[in-house]
Design an enzyme around this catalytic site. Structure first.
Site, PDB file in Angstrom:
ATOM      1  N   CYS A 255      25.653 -12.123 -23.302  1.00 52.20           N
ATOM      2  CA  CYS A 255      25.605 -11.861 -24.742  1.00 52.20           C
ATOM      3  C   CYS A 255      26.791 -12.489 -25.489  1.00 52.20           C
ATOM      4  O   CYS A 255      26.899 -13.693 -25.568  1.00 52.20           O
ATOM      5  CB  CYS A 255      25.522 -10.348 -24.930  1.00 52.20           C
ATOM      6  SG  CYS A 255      25.049  -9.775 -26.555  1.00 52.20           S
ATOM      7  N   HIS A 256      27.686 -11.667 -26.020  1.00 49.26           N
ATOM      8  CA  HIS A 256      28.876 -12.141 -26.736  1.00 49.26           C
ATOM      9  C   HIS A 256      30.073 -12.344 -25.803  1.00 49.26           C
ATOM     10  O   HIS A 256      31.134 -12.780 -26.233  1.00 49.26           O
ATOM     11  CB  HIS A 256      29.267 -11.153 -27.842  1.00 49.26           C
ATOM     12  CG  HIS A 256      28.321 -11.136 -28.996  1.00 49.26           C
ATOM     13  ND1 HIS A 256      27.101 -10.494 -28.954  1.00 49.26           N
ATOM     14  CD2 HIS A 256      28.408 -11.674 -30.232  1.00 49.26           C
ATOM     15  CE1 HIS A 256      26.485 -10.635 -30.113  1.00 49.26           C
ATOM     16  NE2 HIS A 256      27.249 -11.353 -30.908  1.00 49.26           N
TER      17      HIS A 256
END
Length: 190
Positions: A113-114
């Protein structure tokens, strides 16, 4: 036969704002494969997880602080996402250095994800094929990475996925790659 991680020590580097499923699901998969898994954080006690950055999730126990944990004691690291988690980690020098150790030592890195924000600040994504949450595409490209929109990407020991939806593919792959160990084909970031 399932990959065994017996005897392997894995760090999950996280802080407040971590996406709950992106920490808990890999944690469970790694433990089930026999690994010793430590949640490593800049703070002691517990960290606050989030569910899709919209509501508070469970509090997650921290096993070791960054001051206590030594990256050389671990065989691999997992960097979960959540917007706030890697955004906080990437400005903490000890967290960035902790993540960088695994690249320099050619040890496997799982990232979701991030989570690649921490790797950008660690200076290791140049030339790396990687995926992430779509909003990181330009950040990763600006840092010299080859960003692709795929469920799962493995390049030079870095295993990346986009979101919690990718966990069914990501979890077995990190177990496999963490079990395989060092990647002799990794080249130092320029």
């Amino acid at each position: 036969m399932a990959q065994s991680l017996t005897g392997k020590r894995i760090a999950i580097l996280a802080t407040d704002g971590v996406e709950q499923s992106e920490l808990q699901e890999p944690y469970k998969a790694l433990k089930q494969a026999g690994a010793t898994v430590d949640v490593v954080s800049p703070k002691s006690g517990e960290i606050q997880s989030m569910v899709m950055d919209e509501k508070f999730g469970e509090k997650i126990k921290v096993d070791k602080t960054l001051d206590e944990a030594r990256p050389e004691d671990y065989d691999a690291v997992h960097l979960p996402g959540g917007v706030a988690n890697p955004d906080r980690l990437r400005i903490i020098d000890k967290a960035v250095a902790f993540a960088r150790h695994f690249w320099d030592a050619q040890k496997p890195i799982g990232v979701l994800c991030h989570g690649p924000w921490t790797l950008i600040n660690a200076g290791v994504v140049k030339g790396l094929q990687i995926t992430s949450w779509p909003s990181l595409q330009v950040d990763l490209q600006n840092a010299g990475a080859n960003w692709v929109d795929q469920q799962l990407v493995v390049d030079r020991g870095v295993i990346s996925s986009r979101s919690p939806k990718d966990l069914p593919a990501f979890c077995p792959k990190i177990v496999e790659e963490f079990g395989a160990g060092k990647d002799p084909h990794r080249q130092a970031a320029e």
